[in-house]
Enzyme design. Structure first.
Site, PDB file in Angstrom:
ATOM      1  CB  THR A  34       1.840   2.089  -8.298  1.00 54.18           C
ATOM      2  OG1 THR A  34       0.660   2.434  -9.026  1.00 54.18           O
ATOM      3  CG2 THR A  34       2.558   3.350  -7.881  1.00 54.18           C
TER       4      THR A  34
ATOM      5  CG  ASP B 223      -4.686  -5.600  -4.926  1.00 53.21           C
ATOM      6  OD1 ASP B 223      -3.451  -5.659  -4.828  1.00 53.21           O
ATOM      7  OD2 ASP B 223      -5.359  -4.640  -4.503  1.00 53.21           O
TER       8      ASP B 223
ATOM      9  CG  HIS C 227      -2.061  -0.951   1.083  1.00 55.05           C
ATOM     10  ND1 HIS C 227      -2.731  -1.449   2.163  1.00 55.05           N
ATOM     11  CD2 HIS C 227      -2.655  -1.496  -0.009  1.00 55.05           C
ATOM     12  CE1 HIS C 227      -3.708  -2.253   1.741  1.00 55.05           C
ATOM     13  NE2 HIS C 227      -3.668  -2.298   0.427  1.00 55.05           N
TER      14      HIS C 227
END
Length: 151
Positions: free
Chosen positions: A47, A71, A19
């Site tokens: 990312t 995900d 995250h």
């Protein structure tokens, strides 16, 4: 559910996810473990993967960004037996818009019995294990038996 066995290869397929608040922490961990990681096949959400590859020079197959479905892409690879280990530095103190995807990724990793590290300490234990560079047999759901029982 009936079980069968899958053999994880000596050169593991490892997914790396973090995250936003934990990307610097994952980058630091990857740099510390770069030598070990080089002998494995690396995957990441978009990312995170692009950042890790740029900062370390490691070859990483990047999915799309987590909130955009990355995900779920990794979850699909896990269910296909194409990911052997998940290193996921998630932020337990902040909700993210794609929390259901995060929960699904962790659930599917558990269903398919792959090792999961959600923090540095667990990642260290996994990477210090002699099993990291060996073939390892793990029990997984026998999907064919499951399917046969439902049709």
């Amino acid at each position: 559910m009936q079980k069968t066995t899958r053999t994880m290869p000596a050169h593991k397929h490892i997914a790396l996810v973090a995250h936003d608040n934990y990307k610097p922490e994952l980058l630091r961990w990857v740099k510390e473990n770069k030598e070990k990681l080089q002998s494995h096949f690396l995957y990441a959400t978009g990312t995170t993967g692009h950042m890790l590859s740029r900062e370390t020079g490691l070859a990483i197959k990047s999915m799309i960004s987590g909130p955009m479905g990355g995900d779920q892409q990794l979850g699909a690879l896990i269910s296909e037996g194409k990911i052997d280990m998940l290193i996921f530095f998630w932020d337990p103190l902040n909700a993210v818009p794609h929390d259901p995807d995060v929960k699904a990724l962790l659930r599917i990793a558990s269903v398919w019995n792959i090792p999961v590290a959600t923090n540095r300490a667990t990642a260290k234990f996994l990477f210090e294990s002699p099993l990291l560079n060996e073939e390892v047999d793990v029990e997984i759901p026998d999907y064919q038996a499951y399917l046969a029982g439902r049709t």
